[in-house]
Design an enzyme around this catalytic site. Structure first.
Site, PDB file in Angstrom:
ATOM      1  N   GLN A 139       0.848  -1.192   0.000  1.00  0.00           N
ATOM      2  CA  GLN A 139       0.000   0.000   0.000  1.00  0.00           C
ATOM      3  C   GLN A 139       0.883   1.240   0.000  1.00  0.00           C
ATOM      4  OE1 GLN A 139      -3.296   0.073   2.694  1.00  0.00           O
ATOM      5  NE2 GLN A 139      -3.909   2.100   2.009  1.00  0.00           N
ATOM      6  N   PHE A 140       1.184   1.724  -1.208  1.00  0.00           N
ATOM      7  CA  PHE A 140       2.082   2.865  -1.342  1.00  0.00           C
ATOM      8  C   PHE A 140       1.508   4.131  -0.722  1.00  0.00           C
ATOM      9  CE2 PHE A 140      -0.614   3.655  -4.959  1.00  0.00           C
ATOM     10  CZ  PHE A 140      -0.590   5.030  -5.136  1.00  0.00           C
ATOM     11  N   THR A 141       0.202   4.205  -0.542  1.00  0.00           N
ATOM     12  CA  THR A 141      -0.394   5.419   0.010  1.00  0.00           C
ATOM     13  C   THR A 141       0.012   5.662   1.458  1.00  0.00           C
ATOM     14  OG1 THR A 141      -2.432   4.264   0.616  1.00  0.00           O
ATOM     15  CG2 THR A 141      -2.373   5.332  -1.556  1.00  0.00           C
TER      16      THR A 141
END
Length: 145
Positions: free
Chosen positions: A78-80
């Site tokens: 989850q790059f966010t």
């Protein structure tokens, strides 16, 4: 490197309507890789996640880790989590690792979980995933190294 961990009774991840990862009781790990992260950080965070005592003992106190509880781990990229949200109304992602490096470290983290003997399922890096879970508690922690 950031791990948002959630104690779950079950969790699963689907891509294109196909189930690709599923666990029963254990931890859902949403993993964010930042610029400057490396294998050493991935291993340290893995050790911290697997050793973090978030499961209840016989007295109802959070004294057991995922291994002691007999649980599994589902790791989802989850790059966010690496977003900069300090200014404006749109997140910035300049703190996130480049996609190829993030995927390499995501895989390293997941492999380290497996190597520890914990049953480990994963999502699909950079895919549009649908993650389902039943958060137990709810118990959610932000871990960062």
């Amino acid at each position: 490197m950031i791990a948002l961990i959630q104690r779950v009774t079950h969790a699963s991840v689907m891509v294109d309507n196909q189930l690709i990862g599923e666990i029963g009781a254990g931890l859902l790990v949403l993993l964010g890789v930042e610029r400057g992260d490396d294998e050493q950080k991935a291993k340290r965070l893995c050790d911290k996640v697997l050793g973090y005592r978030v499961f209840s003992d016989e007295e109802g106190k959070m004294n057991l880790n995922v291994r002691q509880s007999g649980g599994s781990v589902l790791v989802v990229s989850q790059f966010t989590l690496a977003a900069d949200t300090q200014k404006g109304m749109r997140p910035g992602f300049s703190r996130g690792a480049a996609p190829d490096e993030a995927e390499r470290l995501y895989t390293h983290f997941s492999d380290a979980c497996r190597a520890s003997g914990i049953t480990t399922a994963t999502g699909c890096f950079a895919a549009d995933m649908q993650v389902s879970l039943l958060n137990d508690g709810p118990v959610t922690f932000w871990l960062q190294v």
